[in-house]
Design a protein around this motif. Structure first.
Motif, PDB file in Angstrom:
ATOM      1  N   LYS A 194       0.788  -1.683  -0.504  1.00 26.33           N
ATOM      2  CA  LYS A 194       0.290   0.102   0.027  1.00 26.33           C
ATOM      3  C   LYS A 194       1.209   1.446   0.208  1.00 26.33           C
ATOM      4  CE  LYS A 194      -3.211   1.829   3.179  1.00 26.33           C
ATOM      5  NZ  LYS A 194      -4.260   2.050   4.379  1.00 26.33           N
ATOM      6  N   THR A 195       0.496   2.366  -1.156  1.00 29.44           N
ATOM      7  CA  THR A 195       1.458   3.731  -0.994  1.00 29.44           C
ATOM      8  C   THR A 195       0.420   4.162  -1.301  1.00 29.44           C
ATOM      9  OG1 THR A 195       3.412   4.603  -2.358  1.00 29.44           O
ATOM     10  CG2 THR A 195       1.920   3.107  -3.404  1.00 29.44           C
ATOM     11  N   GLU A 196       1.025   5.740  -0.708  1.00 33.77           N
ATOM     12  CA  GLU A 196       0.034   7.143  -1.271  1.00 33.77           C
ATOM     13  C   GLU A 196       0.534   8.023  -2.098  1.00 33.77           C
ATOM     14  OE1 GLU A 196       0.248   9.667   2.162  1.00 33.77           O
ATOM     15  OE2 GLU A 196      -0.718   8.262   3.795  1.00 33.77           O
ATOM     16  N   GLY A 231      -7.631   7.676  -0.888  1.00 35.25           N
ATOM     17  CA  GLY A 231      -6.058   7.979  -0.340  1.00 35.25           C
ATOM     18  C   GLY A 231      -4.762   7.232  -0.998  1.00 35.25           C
ATOM     19  N   PHE A 232      -4.257   6.393  -1.775  1.00 39.60           N
ATOM     20  CA  PHE A 232      -3.577   5.505  -1.312  1.00 39.60           C
ATOM     21  C   PHE A 232      -3.898   4.680  -2.875  1.00 39.60           C
ATOM     22  CE2 PHE A 232      -6.665   3.362   1.719  1.00 39.60           C
ATOM     23  CZ  PHE A 232      -6.358   2.291   0.826  1.00 39.60           C
ATOM     24  N   ASN A 233      -2.590   3.769  -3.077  1.00 36.41           N
ATOM     25  CA  ASN A 233      -3.081   2.822  -4.464  1.00 36.41           C
ATOM     26  C   ASN A 233      -2.583   1.390  -3.684  1.00 36.41           C
ATOM     27  OD1 ASN A 233      -4.302   4.155  -6.554  1.00 36.41           O
ATOM     28  ND2 ASN A 233      -2.140   5.563  -6.464  1.00 36.41           N
ATOM     29  N   THR A 234      -2.417   0.523  -4.359  1.00 36.65           N
ATOM     30  CA  THR A 234      -1.816  -0.587  -3.883  1.00 36.65           C
ATOM     31  C   THR A 234      -0.906  -1.163  -5.165  1.00 36.65           C
ATOM     32  OG1 THR A 234      -4.099  -1.442  -2.635  1.00 36.65           O
ATOM     33  CG2 THR A 234      -2.342  -3.211  -3.445  1.00 36.65           C
ATOM     34  N   ILE A 235       0.368  -1.584  -5.030  1.00 35.82           N
ATOM     35  CA  ILE A 235       0.807  -2.929  -5.902  1.00 35.82           C
ATOM     36  C   ILE A 235       0.573  -3.646  -5.716  1.00 35.82           C
ATOM     37  CG2 ILE A 235       3.862  -2.592  -7.052  1.00 35.82           C
ATOM     38  CD1 ILE A 235       1.661   0.422  -6.559  1.00 35.82           C
ATOM     39  N   SER A 236       1.132  -4.585  -6.835  1.00 37.05           N
ATOM     40  CA  SER A 236       1.062  -5.990  -6.220  1.00 37.05           C
ATOM     41  C   SER A 236       1.947  -6.885  -6.385  1.00 37.05           C
ATOM     42  CB  SER A 236       0.153  -6.221  -7.214  1.00 37.05           C
ATOM     43  OG  SER A 236      -0.163  -8.128  -7.387  1.00 37.05           O
ATOM     44  N   VAL A 237       2.814  -7.890  -6.345  1.00 39.47           N
ATOM     45  CA  VAL A 237       4.556  -8.270  -6.991  1.00 39.47           C
ATOM     46  C   VAL A 237       3.871 -10.150  -7.276  1.00 39.47           C
ATOM     47  CG1 VAL A 237       6.586  -9.168  -6.968  1.00 39.47           C
ATOM     48  CG2 VAL A 237       5.811  -6.382  -6.080  1.00 39.47           C
ATOM     49  N   LEU A 238       3.839  -9.684  -8.165  1.00 38.86           N
ATOM     50  CA  LEU A 238       2.933 -11.411  -8.824  1.00 38.86           C
ATOM     51  C   LEU A 238       3.839 -12.686  -9.231  1.00 38.86           C
ATOM     52  CD1 LEU A 238       0.792 -13.918  -9.012  1.00 38.86           C
ATOM     53  CD2 LEU A 238      -0.332 -12.618 -10.736  1.00 38.86           C
ATOM     54  N   THR A 261       3.800  -0.259   2.531  1.00 37.46           N
ATOM     55  CA  THR A 261       3.063  -0.530   3.981  1.00 37.46           C
ATOM     56  C   THR A 261       2.985  -2.780   3.109  1.00 37.46           C
ATOM     57  OG1 THR A 261       3.289   1.357   5.310  1.00 37.46           O
ATOM     58  CG2 THR A 261       2.733  -1.425   6.155  1.00 37.46           C
ATOM     59  N   GLU A 262       3.428  -3.280   3.520  1.00 36.85           N
ATOM     60  CA  GLU A 262       2.620  -4.225   2.926  1.00 36.85           C
ATOM     61  C   GLU A 262       1.796  -4.960   3.559  1.00 36.85           C
ATOM     62  OE1 GLU A 262       4.295  -9.111   2.110  1.00 36.85           O
ATOM     63  OE2 GLU A 262       5.494  -7.897   3.822  1.00 36.85           O
ATOM     64  N   ILE A 263       0.544  -5.321   3.120  1.00 39.07           N
ATOM     65  CA  ILE A 263      -0.972  -5.857   3.483  1.00 39.07           C
ATOM     66  C   ILE A 263      -1.217  -6.924   2.771  1.00 39.07           C
ATOM     67  CG2 ILE A 263      -1.571  -3.377   3.981  1.00 39.07           C
ATOM     68  CD1 ILE A 263      -3.015  -3.880   1.167  1.00 39.07           C
ATOM     69  N   SER A 264      -2.531  -7.820   3.548  1.00 36.93           N
ATOM     70  CA  SER A 264      -2.074  -8.939   3.062  1.00 36.93           C
ATOM     71  C   SER A 264      -3.177  -9.025   2.067  1.00 36.93           C
ATOM     72  CB  SER A 264      -2.860 -10.327   4.097  1.00 36.93           C
ATOM     73  OG  SER A 264      -4.133  -9.503   4.764  1.00 36.93           O
ATOM     74  N   ALA A 265      -3.336 -10.180   1.625  1.00 35.79           N
ATOM     75  CA  ALA A 265      -4.258 -10.825   0.437  1.00 35.79           C
ATOM     76  C   ALA A 265      -5.969 -10.110   1.031  1.00 35.79           C
ATOM     77  CB  ALA A 265      -4.521 -12.106  -0.310  1.00 35.79           C
ATOM     78  N   GLU A 266      -6.314 -10.294   1.979  1.00 34.57           N
ATOM     79  CA  GLU A 266      -7.418 -10.252   2.798  1.00 34.57           C
ATOM     80  C   GLU A 266      -7.947  -9.014   2.963  1.00 34.57           C
ATOM     81  OE1 GLU A 266      -6.412 -13.978   3.871  1.00 34.57           O
ATOM     82  OE2 GLU A 266      -5.243 -11.930   4.130  1.00 34.57           O
ATOM     83  N   GLU A 267      -6.965  -8.186   3.683  1.00 36.99           N
ATOM     84  CA  GLU A 267      -6.648  -6.364   3.271  1.00 36.99           C
ATOM     85  C   GLU A 267      -7.159  -5.845   2.266  1.00 36.99           C
ATOM     86  OE1 GLU A 267      -4.174  -5.290   6.763  1.00 36.99           O
ATOM     87  OE2 GLU A 267      -3.435  -6.584   5.180  1.00 36.99           O
ATOM     88  N   GLU A 268      -5.975  -6.659   1.102  1.00 31.43           N
ATOM     89  CA  GLU A 268      -6.603  -5.823  -0.596  1.00 31.43           C
ATOM     90  C   GLU A 268      -7.709  -5.855  -1.191  1.00 31.43           C
ATOM     91  OE1 GLU A 268      -5.755  -4.591  -4.334  1.00 31.43           O
ATOM     92  OE2 GLU A 268      -5.916  -4.329  -2.560  1.00 31.43           O
ATOM     93  N   GLU A 269      -8.894  -7.584  -0.609  1.00 32.27           N
ATOM     94  CA  GLU A 269     -10.176  -7.194  -1.210  1.00 32.27           C
ATOM     95  C   GLU A 269     -10.918  -6.264  -0.577  1.00 32.27           C
ATOM     96  OE1 GLU A 269     -12.702 -11.010  -2.293  1.00 32.27           O
ATOM     97  OE2 GLU A 269     -10.879 -11.755  -0.839  1.00 32.27           O
TER      98      GLU A 269
END
Length: 291
Positions: A194-196, A231-238, A261-269
């Motif tokens: 997660k990043t701003e 207020g933020f975006n998410t980056i995925s590294v797959l 900040t790293e977040i879990s898959a559950e948080e992203e969903e």
């Protein structure tokens, strides 16, 4: 990459009711997660109407480059239910035939001959008129249901469109697919950050990281997902599990360079399902972006 083959799949959602907005498709999302868990590379999702030539041509095209094609919908008893008839025509050696096994199961579980007669019974048996021949299969994954999963050339598998039924049936097909495609050796791994930073601000950084990862495997994907108004975006590294050391390195670089900040898959969903429903005094919140 290991010696295991990358299995490619496509999903075809059939039904005018999806295209005209009567129902919302959830089967494709479920199948996307299903493929991810099994290490299958989902290459395409198509939503098409109950139009025979379109269905046939779509599946012929997909069959050229995909190992597995899953279709959902259009398996009922009415004239617009065209899946079995049309999908037989993708190949030249697949006739339709009334399945004694399916008819027997129908009688055992819902006794159509006690409820229906004449044309109504004949129409009911349309759902038991399945692809037949040496290059077909007929699975009954649910012990308490007559509903089949018809397979053609171990490539096209035909499922009903009702979400609960589709999900139960395909979940119970996992062992068959694992055996068919020898899936045990390939697993995906994903990290979310997660990043701003806005997409324009981080575009160059992510492009450089993608170029770096391409030298190891083109299957490693770095993507950005805007969460407008939050207020933020998410980056995925797959990537594949075997590249986990590199994936962690890429994750750490994203965290460092984008103050993430790293977040879990559950948080992203959960985040992806959020909606901004009202304005602040200054309007909707915006993501920090220097561009």
């Amino acid at each position: 990459m290991s010696s295991s083959k990358i299995v490619k799949a496509a999903c075809v959602i059939i039904g005018d009711e999806v295209l005209n907005g009567k129902i919302t498709d959830t089967n494709s999302k479920f199948f996307s997660k299903y493929c991810y868990e099994l290490g299958i590379k989902l290459t395409e999702i198509c939503i098409i109407g109950d139009e025979p030539e379109h269905l046939i041509s779509t599946c012929k095209r997909l069959a050229i480059t995909n190992d597995l094609i899953v279709t959902t919908g259009s398996t009922g008893p009415t004239p617009d239910d065209i899946a079995y008839d049309c999908l037989c025509k993708v190949y030249d050696d697949t006739p339709l035939c009334l399945s004694k096994t399916c008819v027997d199961r129908m009688e055992r579980f819902n006794a159509p001959t006690k409820r229906l007669s004449g044309q109504a019974l004949k129409d009911h048996y349309r759902m038991a008129t399945l692809p037949s021949g040496l290059n077909t299969s007929e699975d009954y994954p649910l012990e308490t249901s007559w509903v089949p999963v018809a397979g053609i050339h171990n490539q096209i598998f035909i499922f009903p469109g009702i979400p609960q039924l589709f999900e139960n049936l395909i979940n119970n097909m996992k062992d068959k697919f694992k055996q068919m495609f020898q899936l045990k050796d390939i697993k995906y791994k994903r990290y979310y950050i997660k990043t701003e930073y806005g997409e324009s601000s981080m575009s160059r950084i992510l492009r450089d990281l993608q170029n770096k990862s391409n030298k190891t495997s083109p299957e490693i994907k770095i993507g950005s997902y805007p969460h407008w108004g939050l207020g933020f975006n998410t980056i995925s590294v797959l990537g594949f599990e075997e590249h986990d050391d590199l994936l962690k390195e890429l994750r750490d670089e994203v965290i460092q360079k984008l103050e993430g900040t790293e977040i879990s898959a559950e948080e992203e969903e959960k985040i992806s399902e959020q909606r901004v429903e009202k304005e602040t005094d200054d309007g909707y919140k915006v993501v920090k972006d220097s561009a």
